[in-house]
Structures are given as C-alpha cells and as structure tokens.
Motif scaffolding. Structure first.
Motif, mmCIF file in Angstrom:
data_model
loop_
_atom_site.group_PDB
_atom_site.id
_atom_site.type_symbol
_atom_site.label_atom_id
_atom_site.label_comp_id
_atom_site.label_asym_id
_atom_site.label_seq_id
_atom_site.Cartn_x
_atom_site.Cartn_y
_atom_site.Cartn_z
ATOM 1 N N TYR A 42 0.873 -0.964 0.072
ATOM 2 C CA TYR A 42 -0.106 0.036 -0.036
ATOM 3 C C TYR A 42 1.011 1.086 -0.001
ATOM 4 N N ASP A 43 1.216 1.551 -1.260
ATOM 5 C CA ASP A 43 1.640 3.174 -0.788
ATOM 6 C C ASP A 43 0.733 5.032 -1.585
ATOM 7 N N ARG A 44 1.345 5.542 -0.362
ATOM 8 C CA ARG A 44 0.698 6.656 0.201
ATOM 9 C C ARG A 44 1.398 7.643 -0.507
ATOM 10 N N GLY A 85 1.626 14.745 8.195
ATOM 11 C CA GLY A 85 1.729 15.313 7.186
ATOM 12 C C GLY A 85 1.992 14.517 5.916
ATOM 13 N N LEU A 86 1.318 14.717 4.444
ATOM 14 C CA LEU A 86 1.887 14.145 3.618
ATOM 15 C C LEU A 86 3.219 14.605 2.625
ATOM 16 N N LEU A 87 4.722 14.054 2.708
ATOM 17 C CA LEU A 87 5.805 15.253 2.141
ATOM 18 C C LEU A 87 4.653 15.493 0.982
ATOM 19 N N ASP A 88 3.883 15.051 0.112
ATOM 20 C CA ASP A 88 3.611 15.723 -1.746
ATOM 21 C C ASP A 88 4.692 15.751 -2.029
ATOM 22 N N GLU A 89 5.089 16.763 -2.808
ATOM 23 C CA GLU A 89 6.015 16.868 -3.192
ATOM 24 C C GLU A 89 7.204 17.834 -2.648
ATOM 25 N N ASN A 90 6.963 18.113 -1.393
ATOM 26 C CA ASN A 90 8.450 18.752 -0.510
ATOM 27 C C ASN A 90 9.229 17.924 -0.008
ATOM 28 N N PRO A 117 11.741 6.382 10.339
ATOM 29 C CA PRO A 117 11.525 5.394 10.073
ATOM 30 C C PRO A 117 10.041 4.453 9.083
ATOM 31 N N PHE A 118 10.335 3.020 8.634
ATOM 32 C CA PHE A 118 9.090 2.545 8.111
ATOM 33 C C PHE A 118 8.116 2.561 8.909
ATOM 34 N N MET A 119 6.719 3.050 9.041
ATOM 35 C CA MET A 119 5.620 2.795 9.908
ATOM 36 C C MET A 119 5.303 0.648 10.079
ATOM 37 N N SER A 120 5.207 0.458 9.125
ATOM 38 C CA SER A 120 4.310 -0.513 8.882
ATOM 39 C C SER A 120 5.101 -1.514 7.525
ATOM 40 N N PRO A 121 6.093 -2.067 7.676
ATOM 41 C CA PRO A 121 6.740 -2.385 7.236
ATOM 42 C C PRO A 121 6.471 -3.768 5.785
ATOM 43 N N GLY A 122 5.143 -4.406 6.866
ATOM 44 C CA GLY A 122 4.549 -5.316 6.260
ATOM 45 C C GLY A 122 3.932 -5.571 4.775
ATOM 46 N N SER A 123 4.171 -3.987 4.848
ATOM 47 C CA SER A 123 2.466 -4.292 3.691
ATOM 48 C C SER A 123 2.850 -2.705 3.064
ATOM 49 N N VAL A 124 2.819 -1.660 4.549
ATOM 50 C CA VAL A 124 3.000 -0.246 3.697
ATOM 51 C C VAL A 124 4.033 0.569 3.515
ATOM 52 N N THR A 125 3.962 1.529 2.084
ATOM 53 C CA THR A 125 5.440 1.608 2.005
ATOM 54 C C THR A 125 6.198 2.774 2.550
ATOM 55 N N GLU A 126 5.159 3.276 3.579
ATOM 56 C CA GLU A 126 5.220 4.540 4.364
ATOM 57 C C GLU A 126 6.667 4.737 4.594
ATOM 58 N N ARG A 127 6.845 5.886 4.726
ATOM 59 C CA ARG A 127 8.421 5.737 5.668
ATOM 60 C C ARG A 127 8.113 7.499 6.382
ATOM 61 N N LEU A 128 8.611 7.579 7.205
ATOM 62 C CA LEU A 128 8.051 8.698 8.245
ATOM 63 C C LEU A 128 8.810 9.777 9.110
ATOM 64 N N TRP A 129 9.141 10.569 8.477
ATOM 65 C CA TRP A 129 10.004 12.187 9.312
ATOM 66 C C TRP A 129 9.640 12.072 10.334
ATOM 67 N N PHE A 130 9.954 12.322 11.581
ATOM 68 C CA PHE A 130 10.357 12.764 12.501
ATOM 69 C C PHE A 130 11.057 14.290 13.028
ATOM 70 N N VAL A 174 -3.054 6.375 21.643
ATOM 71 C CA VAL A 174 -3.055 5.648 20.758
ATOM 72 C C VAL A 174 -2.271 5.097 19.795
ATOM 73 N N ASP A 175 -2.311 6.263 19.267
ATOM 74 C CA ASP A 175 -2.038 6.639 17.902
ATOM 75 C C ASP A 175 0.222 6.242 17.944
ATOM 76 N N ALA A 176 0.054 5.504 17.401
ATOM 77 C CA ALA A 176 2.042 5.636 17.446
ATOM 78 C C ALA A 176 2.789 6.062 17.266
ATOM 79 N N LYS A 177 2.840 6.934 16.265
ATOM 80 C CA LYS A 177 4.021 8.052 15.575
ATOM 81 C C LYS A 177 4.282 9.573 16.599
ATOM 82 N N THR A 178 2.633 9.195 18.096
ATOM 83 C CA THR A 178 2.498 9.953 19.367
ATOM 84 C C THR A 178 3.105 9.645 19.898
#
Length: 192
Positions: A42-44, A85-90, A117-130, A174-178
């Motif tokens: 899943y790539d968003r 939020g998403l990076l979009d083009e930034n 880190p990758f947030m859920s690498p078993g199925s989601v491609t998202e990398r989240l910048w903290f 209960v939000d992991a990133k938070t």
C-alpha cells in the motif's frame, strides 16, 4: 538483496487515494532455497510528523481528529496525535513546517529532524520523517484546524508533556507516531 529477489508480476489492485499493488516474487532464503511469495503493498507516499515543545512551560502541541480506519475497527473516539501530513512534492522539513502552520496555527523556527522509520513495513511503503521543535505562544499565527477543503476538522490541543505521557499509559493516546515522539521528548528533553 538484488540477487535474492526476482519480481514475477505486479498488478495494481486499486489506484484511488493511494496505490495498492499485488506482487508475485521469488525470494531466495538464507539457506539458498527459492520460494514464491505473494505480497500486497500500500503506497500513499511518505510523510512527516512533528511534536512542538515549549521548554518554558513544559507543554506540547497535539491535534485531535476523526480517523475512519480506527473508527472502523472499534475505536469510537477521535485520535489524539502529533501534527503530521504527507510530503507531497516537498522535502520533509518544508512539508512539516507547512503542516504545523495549517493544522496547529504555529510558525515553528527551530525544527530538528530526528529519524525516519518505516511505520508498518509488512505492507505499507510509507517512511515517516520525525521532528521536534521549540515553540512559544508568540509563534502562533492562526487558530489552525487544518484545511476544510481537504476534509480536515482538527482540534488543536496544548497539554503538559507529563499529561501527554500519562495519556499513553491511560490509553487516551494510541497513535504510534505520537507515542514515539512523546517518549522521545521525555527521554531527550529540549533545554530551556
């Protein structure tokens, strides 16, 4: 890993808000045997998240918002989260500064990148910048609340860091990133 993965086929299952793909691949195991695997990804897009901290008052800025996926599995309350939020083009820092202004209503100056880190690498491609950042009441430029045209209905919350930490233990946050950012800030405080 290039010599251990052979893509056999890819099929786009959905291309709406994000892209869901089904991939058939051959994977060479550590013992040398090849096996065929079927995986969905899943790539968003990648995202960024920030926890602003006021070291003078020991407070953090968070948001509360409705999240349908959490609701769909039984979590009936809006989630308390760090601004994200998403990076979009930034690039990540530009993206998170924009999100902080839009969602929180604050112009943040001293933004510090932590990790990605990758947030859920078993199925989601998202990398989240903290990120973390200092803030003070003087940095407020609007009421925040998000972009209504994007369906955002965001409540800005300011609370003591220790209250946020207690919210994790009490099950209110209960939000992991938070959770990651609150615990990071408690372990690595920003000095006055």
């Amino acid at each position: 890993m290039e010599d251990r993965v052979r893509i056999r086929s890819e099929e786009v299952l959905s291309d709406d808000w994000a892209v869901l793909k089904k991939t058939v691949l051959d994977y060479r195991r550590r013992d040398g045997r090849w096996e065929t695997q079927i995986r969905q990804t899943y790539d968003r897009g990648d995202g960024a998240v920030i926890l602003p901290f006021d070291p003078q008052r020991s407070t953090v800025l968070l948001v509360r918002q409705f999240r349908f996926p959490a609701y769909a599995v039984g979590h009936r309350e809006p989630l308390i989260e760090a601004c994200a939020g998403l990076l979009d083009e930034n690039d990540p820092e530009t993206a998170i500064r924009k999100e902080a202004e839009e969602e929180l209503g604050y112009h943040l100056k001293d933004v510090e990148r932590l990790f990605s880190p990758f947030m859920s690498p078993g199925s989601v491609t998202e990398r989240l910048w903290f990120f973390t950042a200092r803030y003070s009441p003087a940095d407020r430029i609007s009421d925040g609340g998000g972009a209504p045209e994007e369906g955002e209905d965001i409540e800005v919350l300011e609370m003591p860091l220790d209250e946020a930490l207690a919210g994790i233990a009490g099950g209110r946050i209960v939000d992991a990133k938070t959770i990651i950012l609150i615990q990071h800030l408690k372990l690595n405080p920003i000095e006055v």
